[in-house]
Every structure is written in structure tokens, then in C-alpha cells.
Motif scaffolding. Structure first.
Motif, PDB file in Angstrom:
ATOM      1  N   GLY A  76       1.192 -39.213  65.363  1.00  0.00           N
ATOM      2  CA  GLY A  76       2.070 -38.520  66.337  1.00  0.00           C
ATOM      3  C   GLY A  76       1.870 -36.950  66.358  1.00  0.00           C
ATOM      4  N   ARG A  81      -2.548 -34.473  69.723  1.00  0.00           N
ATOM      5  CA  ARG A  81      -2.440 -34.920  70.927  1.00  0.00           C
ATOM      6  C   ARG A  81      -2.910 -33.987  72.004  1.00  0.00           C
ATOM      7  NH1 ARG A  81       1.396 -39.349  71.484  1.00  0.00           N
ATOM      8  NH2 ARG A  81       1.089 -40.429  69.542  1.00  0.00           N
ATOM      9  N   TYR A 151       1.718 -44.098  77.712  1.00  0.00           N
ATOM     10  CA  TYR A 151       1.085 -45.032  76.871  1.00  0.00           C
ATOM     11  C   TYR A 151       0.698 -44.528  75.560  1.00  0.00           C
ATOM     12  CZ  TYR A 151       0.690 -46.906  81.405  1.00  0.00           C
ATOM     13  OH  TYR A 151       0.980 -47.519  82.859  1.00  0.00           O
ATOM     14  N   GLY A 153       2.295 -44.605  72.639  1.00  0.00           N
ATOM     15  CA  GLY A 153       2.597 -45.793  71.808  1.00  0.00           C
ATOM     16  C   GLY A 153       1.327 -46.485  71.272  1.00  0.00           C
ATOM     17  N   ALA A 156      -1.480 -46.491  68.249  1.00  0.00           N
ATOM     18  CA  ALA A 156      -1.372 -47.249  66.915  1.00  0.00           C
ATOM     19  C   ALA A 156      -2.674 -48.248  66.980  1.00  0.00           C
ATOM     20  CB  ALA A 156       0.032 -48.010  66.835  1.00  0.00           C
TER      21      ALA A 156
END
Length: 412
Positions: A76, A81, A151, A153, A156
Motif C-alpha cells: 500500500g 502506487r 481495484y 485491493g 494482494a
């Protein structure tokens, strides 16, 4: 990637220019043979030089490696990102490197400006989309940001195909136009639908079978574009404008056409179709490779091979299908570069895999794509990228099984 035009008997004649049909004349490949030889020799020499230097650079850590970025995204990290966002812009070219994306962006805007000015130095411009290029770019950026927000998440699981919207959203803007309401519709629907479809294909079919990950994106685009096009028909404002006319690109100096079209074909992997943007992408990619050889090309260490395969496949394809280029102004030579890039990015860098992959990419796709368009009776009611992807993922799947179950066991 511009709108494909077809004549009355459904024969594909161009990827945009409706006026590009030239009178039937004898076409000789000799007029581009010197450029072909020089280009291939240069690509092989660059590969040899980079392969020689790479072991000396392996301790360079001036920029993060791809695996570190993936780990940061899973954890995260906002910075990683953002790095993923930039990598997405060149994932279509299988480079996925921040400096490569920056180089591509800068030179993409330069190419668009030169195209709008009708400059003789524009190269392939941005495939005739200079008038809407800023809208294409901004919409793409927004779709990549929205994709992560919706999206994120899924990080992972290790990798998410957020870059797939680089393909779908941009072609929607090209096909339907740059009106604000159309752009907003293309952005929202394209992003919401594309990512989960590609994700389902990736982890449900492609990854378990050991196929190149790009097949999930390719097949996903083949599904998403016609489905979204059907939905767009229910929206009165999503009308299809008439395609613009253009000139036959082979009317320019033959060697200049050949070199620019190679890089322009590689640029089609991210839809821009820009020779200058591709050169900027390669320069940025090489810089990132010097900073850390495991930064570009998904950290595979195969970046020198990837460049060589892309350039040689493009050069050989244009040489083979030059008569088609000369007569109609268009041949689907770029599709083979997508295929070859996906294969060499997935399997061991053996010449028993690389050489036939290049040959298949150069020989098969130009006529195959036209055949697929005819079989599906393509009439221009949706963007042809979905049918182009049908050809790409079909051949890629068949050849991947041959590589995994025939060639690799023999090499072992």
C-alpha cells in the motif's frame, strides 16, 4: 491506432486513410532493403553491446527494481502506487519502466504537435490522432488512477491488469470522439468493465495454464470492446463520427518511411502509434536499465533481448508486407510485435524459441488479422482492436503450448 476502413466487398484497405488506395503498380522490396539491413544490424549490435554490459551493471541500484515496486504496491505504499501508474503507461510495450514512460510522454506530445503542424519531421505522428492526443492522454491517466482506486485491493494477488484500460479507453476516445460527454462515458464504463474482466481471465485461465500474462489482457480487450460498444448503442450521445482521410505513408522517402514505421508499429502497442514516442520510450528504458537492469521489462533481465526482438520483428514484417503497405497504405504488421514481445517476456531466452517467434510474428499476422476481420464481417460498427486481439491471443496461446510442451522439454 486509427479507425479501419473497409470497401464494399469487406476487404480491409487501411487503418484510417480512406483515400490511401493507390493504383496497382509493381512494388519492389529493394527500395527499402538497405534500410532493413541497417536496422537489423543496428538492433543486433545494440543487443550484443547491452548483453555484454549487463553483468557489469547488475549491482546498480540507482532506481528500484520491478519486484520492489510490486512489493510496495502490495503493502500500500503511495509512492510505489504512483510508480505503478507510470509503469502502466509502457506495460503495453512490455517495458513497464518509469523513465521509459516519461520519455514516451514527452516525445508523444512532440510528435502530436509536429503532426498538427503537418511537419515533414513528424514521423508517424501519433497515428493521425494529433488533434485529440491531449484528450487521449488525460483520459488514459484518469482511467489508470480510477483503476487503482477501484481495484487497488487486488494488488494482494501480486499483479493487476490496470494497464488494460490504456488500450480500451483510448480506442473508445479515438472511435467515438473527444466530446466531453463521450469521453466521460468511455472513461467510466471502460475502466469499470476492463479491469475485472482481465483479472478474471488472468487468474482463472491464463496464469494456471502458464500462458503469457498479456493473453489475459488481449482476450479481455476482445471481450470488453464489443460488449461496451453494445452498451454505447443504448446511449444517444455515443455516436460514431466519420473517419478522417489521410495520405499513404509510403509516399514519403522509402528509407524514412521504413524506419519510422518500425518504431510507429511498436508505438501501436500503447495505441499512440508514434515513432518519436517509441524512440523516447527506448531512450528512457535504456537509462532505467543502466540505473538498474532489473527495473525495466518486469525485472526479467531480458530488456536487451526485448528491444532486439521488437525491432527485428517489426523490420522483417514491414519488409515482407511492404507491397501491401505500398498499395493500400496499411498492413497489420504491428500485431506480430505484440505477439513476439509477449512470448520472449515469458519464456527462457533460448534462440530455439526466439528465432521462430520472430518469424511467426513477422509472417503470420498481417494476413491473419485481415482474415479475422473478414470472417467476423467487420463493418466498422465498433473499433477493430478487439478482432486484432483475437488474432493475437489465438496464435500466442497455440505457440505458447508448443513452446512449453515441445521446445522447452527438448531444451531441458
Amino acid at each position: 491506432m486509427e479507425n479501419t476502413i473497409i470497401d464494399d466487398d469487406a476487404t480491409i484497405v487501411a487503418d484510417a486513410p480512406a483515400s490511401s488506395k493507390a493504383p496497382a503498380t509493381a512494388v519492389s522490396r529493394k527500395e527499402i532493403l538497405p534500410a532493413f539491413c541497417i536496422t537489423v544490424v543496428a538492433a543486433v549490435a545494440l543487443y550484443a553491446l547491452m548483453s555484454y554490459l549487463q553483468p557489469m551493471l547488475m549491482n546498480n541500484n540507482f532506481i528500484y527494481d520491478f519486484g520492489t515496486m510490486m512489493t510496495g504496491c502490495i503493502e500500500g505504499s503511495p509512492l510505489y502506487r504512483v510508480a505503478w501508474f507510470f509503469a502502466d503507461l509502457t506495460e503495453g510495450s512490455f517495458i513497464a519502466a518509469l523513465p521509459a514512460s516519461i520519455g514516451m510522454i514527452i516525445m508523444g506530445f512532440v510528435a502530436a504537435a509536429l503532426e498538427r503542424k503537418k511537419s515533414a519531421h513528424a514521423g508517424t505522428g501519433v497515428a493521425g490522432n494529433g488533434h485529440i492526443f491531449t484528450t487521449m492522454f488525460v483520459t488514459t491517466c484518469l482511467s489508470l488512477i480510477l483503476g487503482q482506486l477501484l481495484y487497488g485491493g487486488l494488488f494482494a494477488s501480486g499483479w493487476i491488469p490496470t494497464f488494460a484500460t490504456v488500450l480500451t479507453v483510448q480506442v473508445f476516445v479515438i472511435f467515438y470522439g473527444s466530446d466531453l460527454k463521450k469521453v466521460a462515458t468511455s472513461l467510466i464504463l471502460g475502466t469499470i468493465v476492463t479491469c475485472p474482466v482481465c483479472y478474471a481471465l488472468l487468474y482463472g485461465i491464463v496464469s494456471p495454464l502458464g500462458l503469457p500474462l498479456f493473453i489475459a489482457v488481449s482476450a479481455g480487450v476482445a471481450v470488453v470492446v464489443p460488449v461496451c460498444s453494445l452498451i454505447f448503442r443504448l446511449m444517444p450521445w455515443m455516436t460514431i463520427p466519420a473517419p478522417a482521410e489521410g495520405a499513404n505513408p509510403t509516399d514519403q522517402n522509402k528509407s524514412k518511411f521504413f524506419v519510422h514505421q518500425i518504431f510507429g508499429d511498436i508505438g501501436q502497442l500503447t495505441i499512440w502509434g508514434s515513432s518519436w514516442a517509441t524512440i523516447g520510450m527506448y531512450v528512457g528504458g535504456i537509462i532505467s536499465w543502466v540505473m538498474n537492469p532489473l527495473h525495466p521489462a518486469y525485472g526479467s533481465g531480458n530488456f536487451p533481448l526485448l528491444i532486439m526482438v521488437q525491432v527485428v520483428t517489426g523490420a522483417l514484417a514491414i519488409l515482407i508486407w511492404y507491397p501491401k503497405w505500398k498499395k493500400t497504405g496499411m498492413a497489420f504488421t504491428f500485431a506480430g510485435i505484440v505477439f513476439a514481445s509477449a512470448v520472449v517476456s515469458t519464456y527462457p531466452p533460448s534462440w530455439f524459441i526466439v528465432i521462430p517467434t520472430i518469424l511467426i510474428g513477422a509472417v503470420v499476422f498481417a494476413p491473419l488479422v485481415e482474415w479475422v476481420l473478414k470472417v467476423f464481417r467487420f463493418k466498422g460498427t465498433y473499433h477493430p482492436i478487439c478482432l486484432i486481439q483475437v488474432a493475437i491471443f489465438t496464435v500466442c496461446t497455440v505457440w505458447s503450448f508448443a513452446v512449453m510442451y515441445l521446445i522447452m522439454p527438448m531444451l531441458a
